[in-house]
Design a protein around this motif. Structure first.
Motif, PDB file in Angstrom:
ATOM      1  N   PHE A   1       0.832  -1.216   0.000  1.00 14.13           N
ATOM      2  CA  PHE A   1       0.000   0.000   0.000  1.00 14.13           C
ATOM      3  C   PHE A   1       0.864   1.262   0.000  1.00 14.13           C
ATOM      4  O   PHE A   1       0.535   2.245  -0.671  1.00 14.13           O
ATOM      5  CB  PHE A   1      -0.962   0.014   1.186  1.00 14.13           C
ATOM      6  N   THR A   2       1.974   1.226   0.720  1.00 15.85           N
ATOM      7  CA  THR A   2       2.884   2.373   0.719  1.00 15.85           C
ATOM      8  C   THR A   2       3.475   2.575  -0.673  1.00 15.85           C
ATOM      9  O   THR A   2       3.539   3.709  -1.173  1.00 15.85           O
ATOM     10  CB  THR A   2       4.006   2.193   1.766  1.00 15.85           C
ATOM     11  N   ALA A   3       3.883   1.486  -1.317  1.00 16.72           N
ATOM     12  CA  ALA A   3       4.407   1.574  -2.687  1.00 16.72           C
ATOM     13  C   ALA A   3       3.345   2.148  -3.620  1.00 16.72           C
ATOM     14  O   ALA A   3       3.647   2.982  -4.485  1.00 16.72           O
ATOM     15  CB  ALA A   3       4.871   0.197  -3.169  1.00 16.72           C
ATOM     16  N   SER A   4       2.107   1.736  -3.449  1.00 15.57           N
ATOM     17  CA  SER A   4       1.016   2.254  -4.267  1.00 15.57           C
ATOM     18  C   SER A   4       0.888   3.764  -4.103  1.00 15.57           C
ATOM     19  O   SER A   4       0.792   4.508  -5.084  1.00 15.57           O
ATOM     20  CB  SER A   4      -0.297   1.566  -3.885  1.00 15.57           C
ATOM     21  N   HIS A   5       0.908   4.221  -2.866  1.00 13.96           N
ATOM     22  CA  HIS A   5       0.796   5.664  -2.610  1.00 13.96           C
ATOM     23  C   HIS A   5       2.006   6.429  -3.142  1.00 13.96           C
ATOM     24  O   HIS A   5       1.870   7.547  -3.638  1.00 13.96           O
ATOM     25  CB  HIS A   5       0.599   5.923  -1.114  1.00 13.96           C
ATOM     26  N   GLN A   6       3.183   5.814  -3.043  1.00 13.66           N
ATOM     27  CA  GLN A   6       4.367   6.488  -3.577  1.00 13.66           C
ATOM     28  C   GLN A   6       4.232   6.647  -5.088  1.00 13.66           C
ATOM     29  O   GLN A   6       4.574   7.694  -5.644  1.00 13.66           O
ATOM     30  CB  GLN A   6       5.651   5.729  -3.226  1.00 13.66           C
ATOM     31  N   TYR A   7       3.725   5.616  -5.751  1.00 12.71           N
ATOM     32  CA  TYR A   7       3.513   5.715  -7.196  1.00 12.71           C
ATOM     33  C   TYR A   7       2.455   6.760  -7.535  1.00 12.71           C
ATOM     34  O   TYR A   7       2.549   7.438  -8.567  1.00 12.71           O
ATOM     35  CB  TYR A   7       3.158   4.359  -7.796  1.00 12.71           C
ATOM     36  N   ILE A   8       1.443   6.907  -6.696  1.00 10.51           N
ATOM     37  CA  ILE A   8       0.459   7.967  -6.923  1.00 10.51           C
ATOM     38  C   ILE A   8       1.140   9.331  -6.841  1.00 10.51           C
ATOM     39  O   ILE A   8       0.909  10.199  -7.695  1.00 10.51           O
ATOM     40  CB  ILE A   8      -0.718   7.874  -5.927  1.00 10.51           C
ATOM     41  N   ALA A   9       1.989   9.524  -5.841  1.00  8.25           N
ATOM     42  CA  ALA A   9       2.706  10.804  -5.703  1.00  8.25           C
ATOM     43  C   ALA A   9       3.562  11.079  -6.938  1.00  8.25           C
ATOM     44  O   ALA A   9       3.619  12.207  -7.434  1.00  8.25           O
ATOM     45  CB  ALA A   9       3.560  10.805  -4.437  1.00  8.25           C
ATOM     46  N   VAL A  10       4.233  10.052  -7.446  1.00  2.90           N
ATOM     47  CA  VAL A  10       5.057  10.194  -8.654  1.00  2.90           C
ATOM     48  C   VAL A  10       4.168  10.527  -9.850  1.00  2.90           C
ATOM     49  O   VAL A  10       4.463  11.449 -10.625  1.00  2.90           O
ATOM     50  CB  VAL A  10       5.883   8.902  -8.897  1.00  2.90           C
TER      51      VAL A  10
ATOM     52  N   GLN B   1       1.008   1.715 -12.254  1.00  3.97           N
ATOM     53  CA  GLN B   1       1.863   1.053 -11.257  1.00  3.97           C
ATOM     54  C   GLN B   1       1.223   1.114  -9.868  1.00  3.97           C
ATOM     55  O   GLN B   1       1.291   0.155  -9.101  1.00  3.97           O
ATOM     56  CB  GLN B   1       3.247   1.705 -11.225  1.00  3.97           C
ATOM     57  N   ALA B   2       0.598   2.244  -9.557  1.00  7.27           N
ATOM     58  CA  ALA B   2      -0.063   2.405  -8.251  1.00  7.27           C
ATOM     59  C   ALA B   2      -1.179   1.371  -8.088  1.00  7.27           C
ATOM     60  O   ALA B   2      -1.297   0.738  -7.029  1.00  7.27           O
ATOM     61  CB  ALA B   2      -0.606   3.820  -8.101  1.00  7.27           C
ATOM     62  N   LEU B   3      -1.969   1.191  -9.135  1.00  5.68           N
ATOM     63  CA  LEU B   3      -3.044   0.195  -9.068  1.00  5.68           C
ATOM     64  C   LEU B   3      -2.486  -1.216  -8.920  1.00  5.68           C
ATOM     65  O   LEU B   3      -3.033  -2.045  -8.194  1.00  5.68           O
ATOM     66  CB  LEU B   3      -3.924   0.275 -10.315  1.00  5.68           C
TER      67      LEU B   3
END
Length: 186
Positions: A27-36, A55-57
């Motif tokens: 979930f953290t990786a998902s949110h980081q990809y959303i920020a990117v 990638q976030a999904l």
């Protein structure tokens, strides 16, 4: 004579504990990809933004695959708070390098999970992790390629945008061997 089943108290194994932690990591990786993705979107780079929204999904779906596995194995999943993500960036290479390092970190975590399942003799857990190991090879490879393309573009981000428009990077379509996703894949 009625037969009643006793509820057996389940003691969480180290593998199951690490899986619970991996839910947070995914979930953290998902949110980081959303920020990117949002950074790229704000910079009017739609192909890079779309790539990282996808990638976030994918990372969200990975978390929910683990949640489904836990439920299928009578382990109550815990949906944790996520770690803080980075939002301040200055240039494209920095974002893609961060994504590559994130994928390498996830690979180390998945390797630890697979190793722990094997050490504990959890054959079902070890088999479950095989798909994730295969997935991480693809993730690191595609992010390495994207970083190479960014470097070769020498700052011309339209070259990167054109590359993403032309190639399928990290989007191999539906994988019939993927574990089930709690709530369904997005």
């Amino acid at each position: 004579m009625a037969v009643t089943a006793k509820k057996i108290q389940h003691k969480e194994s180290r593998f199951e504990h690490l899986l619970q932690e991996q839910v947070r990591n995914e979930f953290t990786a998902s949110h980081q990809y959303i920020a990117v993705a949002v950074w790229f979107d704000n910079e009017d780079l739609p192909r890079l933004a779309a790539h990282f929204y996808r990638q976030a999904l994918e990372e969200r779906n990975h978390a929910m695959m683990i949640v489904q596995y836990l439920m299928d194995n009578n382990v109550k999943p815990n949906i944790p708070a996520i770690e803080q993500v980075r939002n301040d960036f200055t240039e494209t290479r920095e974002l893609v390098a961060l994504a590559l390092e994130q994928e390498r970190e996830v690979t180390r975590e998945i390797e630890t999970l697979a190793k722990t399942a094997r050490e504990e003799g959890d054959y079902l857990g070890e088999q479950f992790m095989q798909w994730f190991l295969k997935e991480q090879v693809e993730e690191v490879s595609s992010m390495s390629t994207l970083l190479n393309v960014v470097d070769r573009s020498k700052g011309n981000l339209f070259d990167v945008e054109n590359y993403l428009a032309r190639e399928t990077v990290g989007d191999e379509g539906v994988d019939a061997t993927a574990p089930r996703t709690a709530g369904g894949s997005l």
